[in-house]
Design a protein around this motif. Sequence first.
Motif, PDB file in Angstrom:
ATOM      1  N   VAL A 103      38.801  22.109  67.212  1.00  0.00           N
ATOM      2  CA  VAL A 103      39.918  21.758  66.322  1.00  0.00           C
ATOM      3  C   VAL A 103      39.484  21.159  64.992  1.00  0.00           C
ATOM      4  O   VAL A 103      40.247  21.175  64.029  1.00  0.00           O
ATOM      5  CB  VAL A 103      40.886  20.759  67.005  1.00  0.00           C
ATOM      6  CG1 VAL A 103      41.693  21.464  68.060  1.00  0.00           C
ATOM      7  CG2 VAL A 103      40.141  19.567  67.570  1.00  0.00           C
ATOM      8  N   ASP A 104      38.278  20.619  64.926  1.00  0.00           N
ATOM      9  CA  ASP A 104      37.833  19.985  63.681  1.00  0.00           C
ATOM     10  C   ASP A 104      36.922  20.953  62.938  1.00  0.00           C
ATOM     11  O   ASP A 104      35.754  21.137  63.300  1.00  0.00           O
ATOM     12  CB  ASP A 104      37.109  18.674  63.992  1.00  0.00           C
ATOM     13  CG  ASP A 104      36.781  17.904  62.729  1.00  0.00           C
ATOM     14  OD1 ASP A 104      37.160  16.736  62.640  1.00  0.00           O
ATOM     15  OD2 ASP A 104      36.151  18.486  61.814  1.00  0.00           O
ATOM     16  N   MET A 393      50.469  15.574  66.754  1.00  0.00           N
ATOM     17  CA  MET A 393      49.359  16.477  67.107  1.00  0.00           C
ATOM     18  C   MET A 393      49.656  17.205  68.400  1.00  0.00           C
ATOM     19  O   MET A 393      50.312  16.661  69.283  1.00  0.00           O
ATOM     20  CB  MET A 393      48.078  15.670  67.352  1.00  0.00           C
ATOM     21  CG  MET A 393      47.569  14.934  66.168  1.00  0.00           C
ATOM     22  SD  MET A 393      46.145  13.928  66.704  1.00  0.00           S
ATOM     23  CE  MET A 393      46.195  12.651  65.444  1.00  0.00           C
ATOM     24  N   SER A 394      49.109  18.411  68.510  1.00  0.00           N
ATOM     25  CA  SER A 394      49.145  19.089  69.804  1.00  0.00           C
ATOM     26  C   SER A 394      48.068  18.446  70.689  1.00  0.00           C
ATOM     27  O   SER A 394      47.197  17.735  70.200  1.00  0.00           O
ATOM     28  CB  SER A 394      48.857  20.580  69.627  1.00  0.00           C
ATOM     29  OG  SER A 394      47.509  20.746  69.241  1.00  0.00           O
ATOM     30  N   GLU A 397      44.746  19.406  69.415  1.00  0.00           N
ATOM     31  CA  GLU A 397      44.382  18.750  68.147  1.00  0.00           C
ATOM     32  C   GLU A 397      43.863  17.334  68.358  1.00  0.00           C
ATOM     33  O   GLU A 397      43.015  16.855  67.600  1.00  0.00           O
ATOM     34  CB  GLU A 397      45.597  18.703  67.207  1.00  0.00           C
ATOM     35  CG  GLU A 397      45.802  19.988  66.425  1.00  0.00           C
ATOM     36  CD  GLU A 397      47.169  20.054  65.745  1.00  0.00           C
ATOM     37  OE1 GLU A 397      47.342  20.962  64.943  1.00  0.00           O
ATOM     38  OE2 GLU A 397      48.056  19.213  66.022  1.00  0.00           O
ATOM     39  N   ARG A 398      44.384  16.675  69.384  1.00  0.00           N
ATOM     40  CA  ARG A 398      43.945  15.300  69.641  1.00  0.00           C
ATOM     41  C   ARG A 398      42.445  15.214  69.884  1.00  0.00           C
ATOM     42  O   ARG A 398      41.833  14.168  69.652  1.00  0.00           O
ATOM     43  CB  ARG A 398      44.656  14.757  70.881  1.00  0.00           C
ATOM     44  CG  ARG A 398      46.065  14.320  70.635  1.00  0.00           C
ATOM     45  CD  ARG A 398      46.608  13.741  71.930  1.00  0.00           C
ATOM     46  NE  ARG A 398      47.889  14.299  72.288  1.00  0.00           N
ATOM     47  CZ  ARG A 398      48.309  14.516  73.528  1.00  0.00           C
ATOM     48  NH1 ARG A 398      47.529  14.229  74.563  1.00  0.00           N
ATOM     49  NH2 ARG A 398      49.497  15.004  73.750  1.00  0.00           N
TER      50      ARG A 398
END
Length: 490
Positions: A103-104, A393-394, A397-398
Amino acid sequence: MSVDPNTPVLRNCIHLPLPEDELIEVTGKAKDYAIMHGAAMRSKTSFSPDSLNFAPFVLVPSSFPRKEFEKAVGLQPIINRLMHNVAHDEEFITTTLAETIKVDEFTANLFNIYRKVLAHGFTQAYSIGLLRSDYLGHVYEGCAIKQVEINTVASSFGGIATHLVQLQNFVLRELGHADKLPKMPNNNALAGLCDGMVKAWDIYAKPQAVILFIIEDVSYNICDQRFHEFYIRETYPHIKVLRRTLTDVHREGKLGLNKELLLSGLEVAVIYFRAGYEPGHYHSQDEWDARYLMETSLAIKCPSIQYHLAGTKKVQQALAQPAVLERFINDPDEIKAVGKIFTGLYSLDDNDAGNATYEMALRTPEKFVLKPQREGGGNNVYGLDIPDALKRMSRVERSGWILMDLIHPPLTKGYMVRPGAEMPPTIVDMVSELGIFGVVIGDADHIIHNYQAGHMLRTKLATANEGGVAAGLGALDSPYLIDSDDEDEN
Ligand code: ADP
Ligand code: MG
């Protein structure tokens, strides 16, 4: 952020407030002292490459418990070794960052470089780490230090911090308190860090080769960088320092027959990254290509890509889990000592543990800080702002974030002096964050240099969440060491 009214206040170095005329006079002198000795920065609001403002500073050194300062200094070689071992543990870095890089994007880009370098084998076995481990005292544990973070890239203020001691010495003498000077520890951060770069240059063993500083497009913290450059030229007259942006390296850089990095016809022995730690430094694929080119080169990197990844918040969080330190440190006493400086750090990965962290953060957000994989300040979410941020956030995403216990530092009282601010300054409540510098050089099997290299103190308004000096809420400072059995000064 509101400050708990019961927060302990550390005993001051000298009795405050100062009489107004004395305060005005000494502040004026101190500002000029700062500019003339390079405790200075470029202005963001009225930038000119031809002028400097003094850097925000604290007039009188802030108190810091001696025992905790000495603990931090003593731990640094162990932390250096820990980070070196982490950086060279491919399995640990890969599994720790597995969810994060989904995600990042920024961390994923760094990780991709790492993966490619691993696949081709490291051209240069040696790395140099110029680290800075940052601490706040925690009042609920007798002001014991807790690690805020560890920086493995662009650890700044070693240059200016060295001069801050002299500035505050000058102020104390002006105020008739020369007797206080012995309680301000010497600070040789600049020499320690630069000598480290030169030790890496020696390992490279090519007399004509240069040291390359990777810089931002515009360097506001220019003095700190120039101090390093000038120290190297003055102390080692035969070594040249080049300054280039990532974009410059993309345009000019190439590899020679033995993968040596060539720039403007010069061979680069050591690359010191003062930029490249945030997404904004990579304007396009060109800058990523430049980073990759440097990583595959024979130059010794500070940091190499594995060191950069070892400094992510996610890795810091993983290190604080029970039994993980045993993987990297053999001595049980050292494991215990390092374990004590960690505060609670919690994964937000998309699994049971991460979900439990999520629930805990929603229940008692005031106890925590939420952090993404970013450096350079201004990215964290604090206390009551956390639930909204998390709910946006999903679950997936967390995993780009970690949760950390909020550390509650003791207060000090003093004068912050900043460019353009009203004169004379007023007494404010402040908190100080101690940074300890460390130098470590080695390859996967051996560490050949490992030492502590000075310190820095950054002090912020007690009401501010963060104390970025360039951002305007923090100020440079140096510690005045107090012992628990000191006479009360007030
Ligand atoms: P960055 O990489 O942006 O410097 P940090 O983790 O150092 O990120 O956080 C920035 C600032 O936020 C710190 O300098 C400190 O003032 C504050 N901070 C970070 N973590 C904590 C914490 N656990 N408790 C209290 N303050 C914190
Ligand atoms: Mg920080």
